[in-house]
Enzyme design. Structure first.
Site: not given
Length: 221
Positions: A11, A85
């Protein structure tokens, strides 16, 4: 049946990235530089990889980065919580110095490549397994000539690649992490080959010098 190509994309930048704070699974949005990175990276990735399917962590920073790319291909982004994550529990939101001050022994274990016994910190092995399961589940619906683009997070991608290459995420540390909106490219091996995936390229981005990329568009004026 499986996709012939998997691209794993990290990202774009957030305020926590800029402030060197550990994000983990806190849902932090992109900052101004991150939104610029997402657009520039999307154009570069679309020029080299035409996805048949775009999937992303359900955290907003990954969703927005994925959407910037998917718009170039008129695709929708499929969210998947399995692509989040790695969880860092009580450490999330803190700087490295703050973690070292509060948990000196556990921090030392972490920085040496070990598994710290801190509350809520997900092991690399657990992260790798859930990432691999999610990636391969989406890849299984595609054909050999198709590409899967996965938008996720730095540590999660590192553990996933390590496992896809047949290595042990708990002990092997030979892969440098990705910069924001940089990607890794894996190709499926031949039938029956081991490992099943080969790393073709790693930490590829839009071609900006790293200091410019991290500073954003104003640094180019």
């Amino acid at each position: 049946m499986t996709a012939g190509t998997i691209v794993l994309l990290r990202h774009a930048r957030t305020a926590y990235n800029a402030g060197l704070r550990l994000q983990g699974q806190i849902d932090i949005p992109l900052d101004e530089v991150g939104r610029w990175q997402a657009e520039q990276g999307a154009r570069a990735l679309a020029a080299s990889h035409k996805a048949s399917l775009v999937v992303a962590s359900d955290l907003q920073r990954a969703q927005d980065t994925a959407a910037a790319y998917a718009r170039h291909l008129d695709l929708e982004v499929v969210p998947d919580a399995g692509l989040r994550e790695r969880s860092f529990g009580d450490w999330e939101g803190l700087t490295d110095a703050e973690i070292a001050e509060r948990w000196p022994q556990e921090h030392a274990v972490w920085r040496s490549g070990g598994e710290p016994a801190a509350n809520g910190v997900e092991s690399k092995e657990v992260t790798a397994r859930r990432m691999e399961e999610a990636v391969l589940r989406h890849a299984a619906g595609l054909g050999q000539g198709e590409t899967l683009v996965v938008v996720s997070h730095g540590s999660a991608i590192t553990q996933a690649i390590t496992r896809l290459l047949g290595l042990d995420p708990a002990t092997w540390r030979g892969l440098h992490g990705l910069h924001n909106v940089h990607w890794s490219h894996l190709r499926a091996s031949g039938p029956g080959a081991s490992p099943a995936w080969r790393l073709v390229a790693h930490n590829v981005g839009a071609g900006y010098p790293l200091d410019t990329w991290q500073a954003g568009p104003e640094s180019r004026q």
